[in-house]
Design an enzyme around this catalytic site. Sequence first.
Site, PDB file in Angstrom:
ATOM      1  N   HIS A   7       0.697  -1.060  -0.031  1.00 47.99           N
ATOM      2  CA  HIS A   7      -0.059   0.154  -0.089  1.00 47.99           C
ATOM      3  C   HIS A   7       0.945   0.957  -0.125  1.00 47.99           C
ATOM      4  O   HIS A   7       2.629   1.394   0.758  1.00 47.99           O
ATOM      5  CB  HIS A   7      -0.921   0.393   0.752  1.00 47.99           C
ATOM      6  CG  HIS A   7      -0.337  -0.104   2.674  1.00 47.99           C
ATOM      7  ND1 HIS A   7       0.105   0.697   3.548  1.00 47.99           N
ATOM      8  CD2 HIS A   7       0.015  -1.132   3.197  1.00 47.99           C
ATOM      9  CE1 HIS A   7       0.944   0.835   4.316  1.00 47.99           C
ATOM     10  NE2 HIS A   7       0.606  -0.631   4.447  1.00 47.99           N
ATOM     11  N   ARG A  72      21.771 -10.668  -2.307  1.00 49.33           N
ATOM     12  CA  ARG A  72      22.694  -9.917  -3.288  1.00 49.33           C
ATOM     13  C   ARG A  72      23.176 -11.075  -3.544  1.00 49.33           C
ATOM     14  O   ARG A  72      23.314 -12.683  -3.435  1.00 49.33           O
ATOM     15  CB  ARG A  72      23.579  -9.371  -2.418  1.00 49.33           C
ATOM     16  CG  ARG A  72      23.009  -8.023  -2.309  1.00 49.33           C
ATOM     17  CD  ARG A  72      25.049  -7.145  -1.339  1.00 49.33           C
ATOM     18  NE  ARG A  72      24.141  -5.843  -1.331  1.00 49.33           N
ATOM     19  CZ  ARG A  72      23.930  -5.584   0.013  1.00 49.33           C
ATOM     20  NH1 ARG A  72      23.394  -6.554   0.910  1.00 49.33           N
ATOM     21  NH2 ARG A  72      23.172  -4.786   1.047  1.00 49.33           N
TER      22      ARG A  72
END
Length: 82
Positions: A7, A72
């Site tokens: 949201h 990563r």
Amino acid sequence: MFITGDHSIGRSDQRAGAVTHRGISVGDGAWIGAGVIVLPGIRIGSGCIIGAGAVVTADCLPDGVYAGIPARKLRDLKPSAR
């Protein structure tokens, strides 16, 4: 945990603004470790390994090892003969 809803930040009288939903896709042969969080709209490529406890905030290319917060790329894996 696959999080598909999000949201916007709303006004001060209602901080949770408009809700949006985006799917998550996981390619064939991917391995997702325990306790991983995948955020809305992410694509995890075929043959990926996502290390336990990682938070995936960006797409993961095929045949890669990803870990960390945020996740990563640590290394590439040899693709299988298809």
